[in-house]
Design a protein around this motif. Sequence first.
Motif, PDB file in Angstrom:
ATOM      1  N   ASP A  26      32.278  78.047 -19.571  1.00  0.00           N
ATOM      2  CA  ASP A  26      31.165  77.493 -20.347  1.00  0.00           C
ATOM      3  C   ASP A  26      31.743  76.552 -21.383  1.00  0.00           C
ATOM      4  N   ASN A  27      31.524  75.278 -21.209  1.00  0.00           N
ATOM      5  CA  ASN A  27      32.081  74.271 -22.125  1.00  0.00           C
ATOM      6  C   ASN A  27      31.361  74.220 -23.464  1.00  0.00           C
ATOM      7  N   ARG A  28      30.259  74.926 -23.595  1.00  0.00           N
ATOM      8  CA  ARG A  28      29.550  74.944 -24.886  1.00  0.00           C
ATOM      9  C   ARG A  28      30.234  75.869 -25.886  1.00  0.00           C
ATOM     10  N   ASN A  29      31.119  76.742 -25.398  1.00  0.00           N
ATOM     11  CA  ASN A  29      31.864  77.650 -26.256  1.00  0.00           C
ATOM     12  C   ASN A  29      33.227  77.014 -26.549  1.00  0.00           C
ATOM     13  N   ASN A  30      33.729  77.179 -27.754  1.00  0.00           N
ATOM     14  CA  ASN A  30      35.009  76.580 -28.161  1.00  0.00           C
ATOM     15  C   ASN A  30      36.155  76.900 -27.219  1.00  0.00           C
ATOM     16  N   VAL A  31      36.154  78.094 -26.631  1.00  0.00           N
ATOM     17  CA  VAL A  31      37.268  78.512 -25.778  1.00  0.00           C
ATOM     18  C   VAL A  31      37.060  78.132 -24.315  1.00  0.00           C
ATOM     19  N   GLY A  32      35.898  77.638 -23.964  1.00  0.00           N
ATOM     20  CA  GLY A  32      35.631  77.198 -22.593  1.00  0.00           C
ATOM     21  C   GLY A  32      35.160  78.301 -21.663  1.00  0.00           C
ATOM     22  N   TYR A  33      34.997  79.514 -22.194  1.00  0.00           N
ATOM     23  CA  TYR A  33      34.537  80.659 -21.411  1.00  0.00           C
ATOM     24  C   TYR A  33      33.588  81.481 -22.268  1.00  0.00           C
ATOM     25  N   ILE A  34      32.743  82.246 -21.600  1.00  0.00           N
ATOM     26  CA  ILE A  34      31.928  83.240 -22.295  1.00  0.00           C
ATOM     27  C   ILE A  34      32.037  84.565 -21.543  1.00  0.00           C
ATOM     28  N   PRO A 118      32.876  86.201 -27.896  1.00  0.00           N
ATOM     29  CA  PRO A 118      33.885  85.770 -28.875  1.00  0.00           C
ATOM     30  C   PRO A 118      34.091  84.253 -28.832  1.00  0.00           C
ATOM     31  N   LYS A 119      34.298  83.664 -30.008  1.00  0.00           N
ATOM     32  CA  LYS A 119      34.350  82.208 -30.099  1.00  0.00           C
ATOM     33  C   LYS A 119      35.737  81.645 -30.396  1.00  0.00           C
ATOM     34  N   SER A 120      36.723  82.505 -30.645  1.00  0.00           N
ATOM     35  CA  SER A 120      38.086  82.027 -30.836  1.00  0.00           C
ATOM     36  C   SER A 120      38.957  82.614 -29.733  1.00  0.00           C
ATOM     37  N   GLU A 121      40.061  81.948 -29.444  1.00  0.00           N
ATOM     38  CA  GLU A 121      40.957  82.422 -28.401  1.00  0.00           C
ATOM     39  C   GLU A 121      41.484  83.813 -28.719  1.00  0.00           C
ATOM     40  N   GLU A 122      41.846  84.055 -29.973  1.00  0.00           N
ATOM     41  CA  GLU A 122      42.380  85.355 -30.357  1.00  0.00           C
ATOM     42  C   GLU A 122      41.341  86.464 -30.171  1.00  0.00           C
ATOM     43  N   LYS A 123      40.123  86.225 -30.629  1.00  0.00           N
ATOM     44  CA  LYS A 123      39.057  87.229 -30.491  1.00  0.00           C
ATOM     45  C   LYS A 123      38.691  87.438 -29.026  1.00  0.00           C
ATOM     46  N   PHE A 124      38.738  86.360 -28.246  1.00  0.00           N
ATOM     47  CA  PHE A 124      38.437  86.448 -26.825  1.00  0.00           C
ATOM     48  C   PHE A 124      39.464  87.356 -26.137  1.00  0.00           C
ATOM     49  N   ILE A 125      40.740  87.152 -26.433  1.00  0.00           N
ATOM     50  CA  ILE A 125      41.796  87.976 -25.839  1.00  0.00           C
ATOM     51  C   ILE A 125      41.665  89.427 -26.300  1.00  0.00           C
TER      52      ILE A 125
END
Length: 158
Positions: A26-34, A118-125
């Motif tokens: 999802d390109n609408r999210n900063n990380v490109g995924y939801i 999650p909207k940051s790479e760290e939170k996503f991981i």
Amino acid sequence: MEEHWLWYLTGAVDTSATMTINVQKDNRNNVGYILLPKFYFSRPTDVKSVFGMIDEYLENTTITYQIKEFEKSNRLEIQNGEDIRKFLDPIVDGFIQQRDRAEYFLDQVLPLFENGSPKSEEKFIEAMEVVDGLAEYPIQPRQSSKYDADYFREEWGL
């Protein structure tokens, strides 16, 4: 719903439900995924009584759900974390086969999505590490997803 029918529904859900998290680009999210919580329950098309029970079970709730009809099966889908919680909370104590998985899903996984994906790479991981914990509570052997915490660490060089 009469208690004996509620126990029947609980057993049917316990043996056939899937509680998971879908990873979508999802390109609408900063990380490109939801990450999206998902609950579904499938039964063969000739087992219609269970879906009548589900309609009765949910008729006085605010739970948003869909029942999809396919050629060989029907499937209940709930795709909102709070609605999944409202569906499972009253029946999870009757689970036998998936009780540990359901409790982990309710207690550890769903709280991650109270404010959306999650909207940051760290939170996503961090969220993926918790989601990866679902693998410790398998209901049956399944194909593993290419998406796990290590996939995103490698993708983002973290």
